[in-house]
Design a protein around this motif. Structure first.
Motif, PDB file in Angstrom:
ATOM      1  N   LYS A 107       1.183  -1.133  -0.213  1.00  0.00           N
ATOM      2  CA  LYS A 107      -0.040   0.120  -0.402  1.00  0.00           C
ATOM      3  C   LYS A 107       0.652   1.478   0.041  1.00  0.00           C
ATOM      4  O   LYS A 107       2.510   0.819  -0.051  1.00  0.00           O
ATOM      5  CB  LYS A 107      -1.134  -0.177   1.396  1.00  0.00           C
ATOM      6  CG  LYS A 107      -2.425  -0.913   1.098  1.00  0.00           C
ATOM      7  CD  LYS A 107      -3.053  -1.306   2.463  1.00  0.00           C
ATOM      8  CE  LYS A 107      -3.504  -2.422   2.064  1.00  0.00           C
ATOM      9  NZ  LYS A 107      -5.139  -2.250   3.696  1.00  0.00           N
ATOM     10  N   LEU A 108       0.891   2.502  -0.220  1.00  0.00           N
ATOM     11  CA  LEU A 108       1.030   3.618  -0.617  1.00  0.00           C
ATOM     12  C   LEU A 108       0.746   4.791   0.389  1.00  0.00           C
ATOM     13  O   LEU A 108      -0.082   4.468   0.711  1.00  0.00           O
ATOM     14  CB  LEU A 108       0.346   4.268  -1.888  1.00  0.00           C
ATOM     15  CG  LEU A 108       1.092   3.715  -2.900  1.00  0.00           C
ATOM     16  CD1 LEU A 108       0.341   4.449  -4.058  1.00  0.00           C
ATOM     17  CD2 LEU A 108       2.708   2.987  -2.827  1.00  0.00           C
ATOM     18  N   ASP A 109       1.887   4.556   1.369  1.00  0.00           N
ATOM     19  CA  ASP A 109       1.816   5.932   2.555  1.00  0.00           C
ATOM     20  C   ASP A 109       1.983   6.953   2.152  1.00  0.00           C
ATOM     21  O   ASP A 109       1.895   7.050   0.386  1.00  0.00           O
ATOM     22  CB  ASP A 109       2.670   6.048   3.468  1.00  0.00           C
ATOM     23  CG  ASP A 109       4.382   5.661   3.155  1.00  0.00           C
ATOM     24  OD1 ASP A 109       4.302   6.269   1.434  1.00  0.00           O
ATOM     25  OD2 ASP A 109       5.300   5.211   3.704  1.00  0.00           O
ATOM     26  N   ASP A 110       2.090   8.397   2.547  1.00  0.00           N
ATOM     27  CA  ASP A 110       1.443   9.595   2.052  1.00  0.00           C
ATOM     28  C   ASP A 110       3.399   9.804   1.469  1.00  0.00           C
ATOM     29  O   ASP A 110       2.985  10.341  -0.232  1.00  0.00           O
ATOM     30  CB  ASP A 110       1.845  10.378   3.072  1.00  0.00           C
ATOM     31  CG  ASP A 110       0.503  10.585   3.673  1.00  0.00           C
ATOM     32  OD1 ASP A 110      -0.324  10.724   2.962  1.00  0.00           O
ATOM     33  OD2 ASP A 110       0.551  11.483   5.488  1.00  0.00           O
ATOM     34  N   LYS A 111       4.360   9.478   1.257  1.00  0.00           N
ATOM     35  CA  LYS A 111       5.446   9.410   1.129  1.00  0.00           C
ATOM     36  C   LYS A 111       5.431   9.061  -0.399  1.00  0.00           C
ATOM     37  O   LYS A 111       5.841   9.418  -1.898  1.00  0.00           O
ATOM     38  CB  LYS A 111       6.678   9.266   1.778  1.00  0.00           C
ATOM     39  CG  LYS A 111       8.333   9.651   0.849  1.00  0.00           C
ATOM     40  CD  LYS A 111       9.506   9.145   1.897  1.00  0.00           C
ATOM     41  CE  LYS A 111      10.697   9.813   0.538  1.00  0.00           C
ATOM     42  NZ  LYS A 111      11.990   9.604   1.231  1.00  0.00           N
ATOM     43  N   SER A 112       5.394   7.338  -0.200  1.00  0.00           N
ATOM     44  CA  SER A 112       4.901   7.060  -1.577  1.00  0.00           C
ATOM     45  C   SER A 112       3.831   7.295  -2.467  1.00  0.00           C
ATOM     46  O   SER A 112       4.577   7.493  -3.862  1.00  0.00           O
ATOM     47  CB  SER A 112       4.712   5.494  -1.292  1.00  0.00           C
ATOM     48  OG  SER A 112       5.718   5.028  -0.553  1.00  0.00           O
ATOM     49  N   LEU A 113       3.090   7.330  -2.549  1.00  0.00           N
ATOM     50  CA  LEU A 113       2.028   7.790  -3.145  1.00  0.00           C
ATOM     51  C   LEU A 113       2.708   9.741  -3.756  1.00  0.00           C
ATOM     52  O   LEU A 113       1.814   9.814  -5.038  1.00  0.00           O
ATOM     53  CB  LEU A 113       0.955   8.845  -2.042  1.00  0.00           C
ATOM     54  CG  LEU A 113      -0.538   9.173  -2.645  1.00  0.00           C
ATOM     55  CD1 LEU A 113      -1.222   8.581  -3.968  1.00  0.00           C
ATOM     56  CD2 LEU A 113      -1.389   9.671  -1.712  1.00  0.00           C
ATOM     57  N   GLU A 114       3.063  10.051  -2.955  1.00  0.00           N
ATOM     58  CA  GLU A 114       3.772  11.728  -3.586  1.00  0.00           C
ATOM     59  C   GLU A 114       4.442  11.409  -5.000  1.00  0.00           C
ATOM     60  O   GLU A 114       4.754  11.773  -6.217  1.00  0.00           O
ATOM     61  CB  GLU A 114       4.340  12.547  -2.653  1.00  0.00           C
ATOM     62  CG  GLU A 114       4.703  13.817  -3.170  1.00  0.00           C
ATOM     63  CD  GLU A 114       5.880  14.968  -2.407  1.00  0.00           C
ATOM     64  OE1 GLU A 114       6.226  15.422  -2.340  1.00  0.00           O
ATOM     65  OE2 GLU A 114       5.317  14.259  -0.969  1.00  0.00           O
ATOM     66  N   ILE A 115       5.623  10.687  -4.955  1.00  0.00           N
ATOM     67  CA  ILE A 115       6.540   9.988  -5.335  1.00  0.00           C
ATOM     68  C   ILE A 115       5.823   8.873  -6.783  1.00  0.00           C
ATOM     69  O   ILE A 115       5.776   9.044  -7.575  1.00  0.00           O
ATOM     70  CB  ILE A 115       7.351   9.043  -5.433  1.00  0.00           C
ATOM     71  CG1 ILE A 115       8.081   9.274  -4.498  1.00  0.00           C
ATOM     72  CG2 ILE A 115       8.118   8.375  -6.167  1.00  0.00           C
ATOM     73  CD1 ILE A 115       9.274   8.607  -3.304  1.00  0.00           C
ATOM     74  N   MET A 116       4.457   8.713  -6.726  1.00  0.00           N
ATOM     75  CA  MET A 116       4.020   7.827  -7.076  1.00  0.00           C
ATOM     76  C   MET A 116       2.743   9.055  -8.279  1.00  0.00           C
ATOM     77  O   MET A 116       2.471   8.128  -9.414  1.00  0.00           O
ATOM     78  CB  MET A 116       2.969   7.217  -6.625  1.00  0.00           C
ATOM     79  CG  MET A 116       2.084   5.401  -7.709  1.00  0.00           C
ATOM     80  SD  MET A 116       3.191   4.466  -8.135  1.00  0.00           S
ATOM     81  CE  MET A 116       2.295   3.743 -10.233  1.00  0.00           C
ATOM     82  N   VAL A 117       2.311   9.936  -7.540  1.00  0.00           N
ATOM     83  CA  VAL A 117       1.552  10.624  -8.699  1.00  0.00           C
ATOM     84  C   VAL A 117       2.484  11.433  -9.704  1.00  0.00           C
ATOM     85  O   VAL A 117       2.100  11.943 -10.109  1.00  0.00           O
ATOM     86  CB  VAL A 117       0.491  11.905  -7.704  1.00  0.00           C
ATOM     87  CG1 VAL A 117       0.175  12.861  -8.453  1.00  0.00           C
ATOM     88  CG2 VAL A 117      -0.300  11.130  -6.687  1.00  0.00           C
ATOM     89  N   ASN A 118       3.705  11.825  -9.209  1.00  0.00           N
ATOM     90  CA  ASN A 118       4.866  12.208  -9.751  1.00  0.00           C
ATOM     91  C   ASN A 118       5.100  11.705 -10.744  1.00  0.00           C
ATOM     92  O   ASN A 118       5.121  12.210 -11.909  1.00  0.00           O
ATOM     93  CB  ASN A 118       6.074  13.441  -8.714  1.00  0.00           C
ATOM     94  CG  ASN A 118       5.497  14.015  -8.196  1.00  0.00           C
ATOM     95  OD1 ASN A 118       4.815  15.106  -8.091  1.00  0.00           O
ATOM     96  ND2 ASN A 118       6.734  14.359  -7.099  1.00  0.00           N
TER      97      ASN A 118
END
Length: 220
Positions: free
Chosen positions: A200-211
């Motif tokens: 699952k994606l935490d906040d930091k991972s989500l930011e990298i993934m969205v970018n």
């Protein structure tokens, strides 16, 4: 007025050893809506029914599949050429695809595809792979896995293909996943605390993934 309904990046998703496209789909679709809503994900089953026990028995329902087979020490491979032909045929009939996502065995396969494609030994009839998402990946010819003949030059030079790599702190493939980074030019990395899984994606991972999804959207 500019068309605002730009198409989503179309991604072929390759599951892990002795699992299935449906199992990978269940794992990937746990990712947050800001990621999933911007991707056109297509989940394919491996060509070969599982030839042994699956590690996910009792967790996920069968049937289970394999992309190709290897001997016990991964020095010899079977059905690798057939696997590549099967994937290319699917891409021809259901594409065009912009990128490939792979987990575990599917990630090892996905990581080698751009190099094999540029060498002209695989996926010659389909469009160039623009990006990869590699989850618990490894490199053919590394410390753990031998080299199928068709992939013998896949990593002979740095791979110029945008790539996102998920590396789990407790993953038994961590060392191989880290070593794989050296094969790519400017890889993007998400580190997570879990093991051999689609995290699952935490906040930091989500930011990298969205970018990352923003970048691939601009590429297509």
């Amino acid at each position: 007025m500019e068309d605002q309904t730009q198409r989503k990046p179309r991604i072929l998703c390759l599951h892990g050893f002795r699992t299935s496209g449906e199992i990978l789909k269940q794992l990937v679709l746990r990712w947050p809506e800001p990621v999933i809503q911007n991707l056109d994900l297509v989940f394919l089953d491996g060509q070969f029914p599982s030839q042994g026990r699956s590690d996910v028995e009792g967790i996920f329902d069968p049937p289970y599949y394999e992309w190709f087979q290897a001997n016990e020490d991964f020095s010899e491979y079977r059905n690798f050429e057939e696997c590549l032909a099967y994937i290319e045929d699917f891409m021809l009939k259901n594409g065009p695809f912009d990128g490939v996502l792979g987990f575990s065995q599917g990630a090892i396969l996905a990581a080698a595809l751009p190099g094999m494609q540029s060498q002209g030994v695989a996926l010659g009839k389909v469009e160039k792979i623009k990006f990869l998402i590699v989850i618990s990946g490894a490199m053919f010819g590394g410390n753990k896995f031998g080299m199928p003949k068709l992939a013998s030059n896949a990593f002979s030079k740095p791979i110029d293909c945008l790539s996102l790599h998920f590396i789990g702190e407790k993953d038994f493939m961590k060392e191989e996943s880290v070593a794989l980074l050296e094969a790519f030019q400017n890889p993007v990395v998400i580190h997570h605390p879990k093991g051999h899984t689609v995290p699952k994606l935490d906040d930091k991972s989500l930011e990298i993934m969205v970018n990352f999804t923003d970048r691939i959207q601009r590429m297509i």
